[in-house]
Write an enzyme that holds these catalytic residues in place. Structure first.
Site, PDB file in Angstrom:
ATOM      1  N   CYS A 167      -1.587  -3.199   4.221  1.00 39.67           N
ATOM      2  CA  CYS A 167      -1.281  -1.881   4.782  1.00 39.67           C
ATOM      3  C   CYS A 167       0.119  -1.454   4.350  1.00 39.67           C
ATOM      4  O   CYS A 167       1.068  -2.233   4.443  1.00 39.67           O
ATOM      5  CB  CYS A 167      -1.368  -1.924   6.307  1.00 39.67           C
ATOM      6  N   ARG A 170      -9.673   7.773   8.449  1.00 39.02           N
ATOM      7  CA  ARG A 170      -8.993   6.758   9.260  1.00 39.02           C
ATOM      8  C   ARG A 170      -7.507   7.086   9.379  1.00 39.02           C
ATOM      9  O   ARG A 170      -6.850   6.748  10.359  1.00 39.02           O
ATOM     10  CB  ARG A 170      -9.168   5.368   8.638  1.00 39.02           C
TER      11      ARG A 170
END
Length: 476
Positions: free
Chosen positions: A299, A398
């Site tokens: 991430c 998302r």
């Protein structure tokens, strides 16, 4: 913003658990936990990433006593089929039984067995059971134009719906059969018990199962896709909202609509602060919180935006809100958990379960093929905000609605790790060892007994292996 109001957003490498006096042996540690009405033998969920969790991972996780959360970077039909595959993998009494009639041809029975990968078919007239036909029966029927009634076993051994696995096993052994039709008092077919399912139930006594004995499974959804949520509802045990930043009025309102209209338990996330947890648990009837923003190994949210909530800080913040409001909401640590040491710290800070991505990536059950590079085997592992994952478009929202035109994840390779069972067994063993050092017999005691200390960079370097060259690096 005044500098004296800065918070310390600590993470795993900033703290250490101190050893305590103990009478607890690791082998006696109880790691069971609950997320709503779902009881887990091990407090581990697999992350809904398209390089981590599809049906194979979900089946393996449930058999071990954990829970798999199916990714949503696919069509709703594909996600439903994955959920169905998990539910079909084990079921003490199979309810959606494929049947034939006495007037069907043997060739039709053979086709159904081949198409569905099954070895026997109950024979019914209307809803009443009149026989059973097996793969052996059709194999020896050389004339494919014969009818099922010509080769079926009439008046097969049957049982009632109250049958137990132990009783079914005894009956199968006594009559040397592999299938037991389950019928009502009037002789109508209710379901089917197979030797395979009895075997799996005995082989995995701690598996995560629903009321019908099927493996449990969860699925990730966008809070804005209520149609997908409704389509998945009959096949999953929990829905997990899959957004990077749940503390958003539009997201919260959309999630409330799903909770009100769909009727399946919901885990909300991701969140990273006390305020986000407070609002989620006071406004929504949820069973869990997915906690941590920007901490995953693939991430890049924190790097790209400068905004993040390290998992350990987020867990401590969320669990404080849960305690204050005395809510029965599970705190699920998500992100940055590479091994059992990080997981142990998360439990000490108030987590009820951990969600693993990187730790499970590269296993046989993770989606994707293996590749050989430099004599070693690898698998792809990518963040759901990576360009390649976003290119499939199903999970683009998302990271915002509508989607932002920036990537918040990367794609890389992880070493092939073999069976996920071996990986999880080692993880659980390390976790139990940590509980033993602290003196905690279970997760509740870990929360209350653990003593957490800040550790310096030098201290962290000292407790890691040092001053030697590991043999595996020499061999490289």
């Amino acid at each position: 913003m005044r500098i004296d109001r800065f918070e310390f957003a600590f993470t795993f490498n900033d703290v250490i658990l101190l050893p305590g006096k103990t009478e607890i042996e690791p082998s006696n540690v109880d790691l069971t936990t609950r997320i709503g009405n779902i009881a887990l033998s091990i407090p581990i969920l697999s992350s809904p990433m398209d390089t981590v969790t599809e049906e194979e991972m979900s089946i393996a996780m449930a058999r071990m006593g954990g829970l798999g959360i199916l990714h949503r970077n696919c069509s709703v039909e594909e996600q439903v089929n994955m959920a169905k595959a998990v539910k079909r993998a084990e079921s003490f009494i199979i309810r959606d039984v494929i049947t034939v009639s006495p007037e069907d041809s043997v060739e039709e029975a053979r086709r159904l067995m081949r198409e569905h990968g099954i070895s026997g078919l109950p024979v019914i007239v209307g809803r009443k059971l009149v026989g059973i036909v097996t793969r052996r029966d059709v194999y020896f029927a050389e004339n494919g134009s014969l009818l099922v009634k010509d080769i079926m076993t009439k008046d097969p051994i049957t049982v009632g719906p109250e049958i137990t696995p132990q009783e079914a096993r005894k009956i199968m052994a006594r009559y040397k059969i592999e299938k037991l039709p389950v019928v009502s008092e009037s002789g109508e077919l209710i379901g089917l018990v197979t030797a395979k399912d009895v075997f799996y139930r005995e082989s995995h006594p701690f598996a995560t199962r629903d009321e019908e004995g099927r493996l449990r499974v969860g699925a990730a959804i966008s809070p804005f896709d209520i149609d997908r949520a409704k389509t998945l509802a009959p096949y999953v045990d929990v829905l997990v909202t899959d957004v990077a930043h749940f503390h958003n009025e539009n997201v919260i309102s959309a999630t409330k609509r799903i909770i009100d209209e769909v009727g399946v338990p919901v885990i909300a996330g991701n969140i990273g602060t006390y305020e986000a947890a407070e609002e989620a648990i006071t406004r929504l009837d949820i069973i869990g919180l997915r906690v941590g923003i920007g901490s995953g190994s693939i991430c890049t949210t924190g790097e790209v935006t400068g905004v993040a909530a390290p998992t350990l800080y987020a867990v401590a913040s969320a669990s404080e809100a849960v305690r204050k409001y005395s809510k029965d909401v599970a705190v699920i640590a998500d992100g940055g958990i590479r091994g059992p040491g990080e997981a142990a710290k998360a439990f000490a800070m108030g987590a009820d379960a951990v969600m693993l991505g990187y730790a499970l990536a590269g296993t046989k059950e993770a989606p994707g093929s293996t590749m050989m590079i430099g004599g070693k085997m690898y698998k792809i592992y990518r963040g759901m905000g990576s360009p390649s994952a976003r290119s499939k478009r199903f999970a683009m929202d998302r990271y915002s609605k509508p989607s932002k035109d920036i990537a918040e994840g990367i794609e890389g390779l992880v070493p092939y790790r073999g069976d996920v069972t071996t990986v999880v067994d080692r993880f659980v063993a390390g976790l139990k060892a940590a509980f033993g050092y602290v003196g905690a017999a279970n997760i509740s005691e870990m929360k209350s007994k653990a003593r957490v200390a800040l550790i310096s960079h030098s201290g962290m370097s000292e407790i890691a292996p040092h001053d030697v060259k590991p043999l595996e690096k020499i061999s490289d």
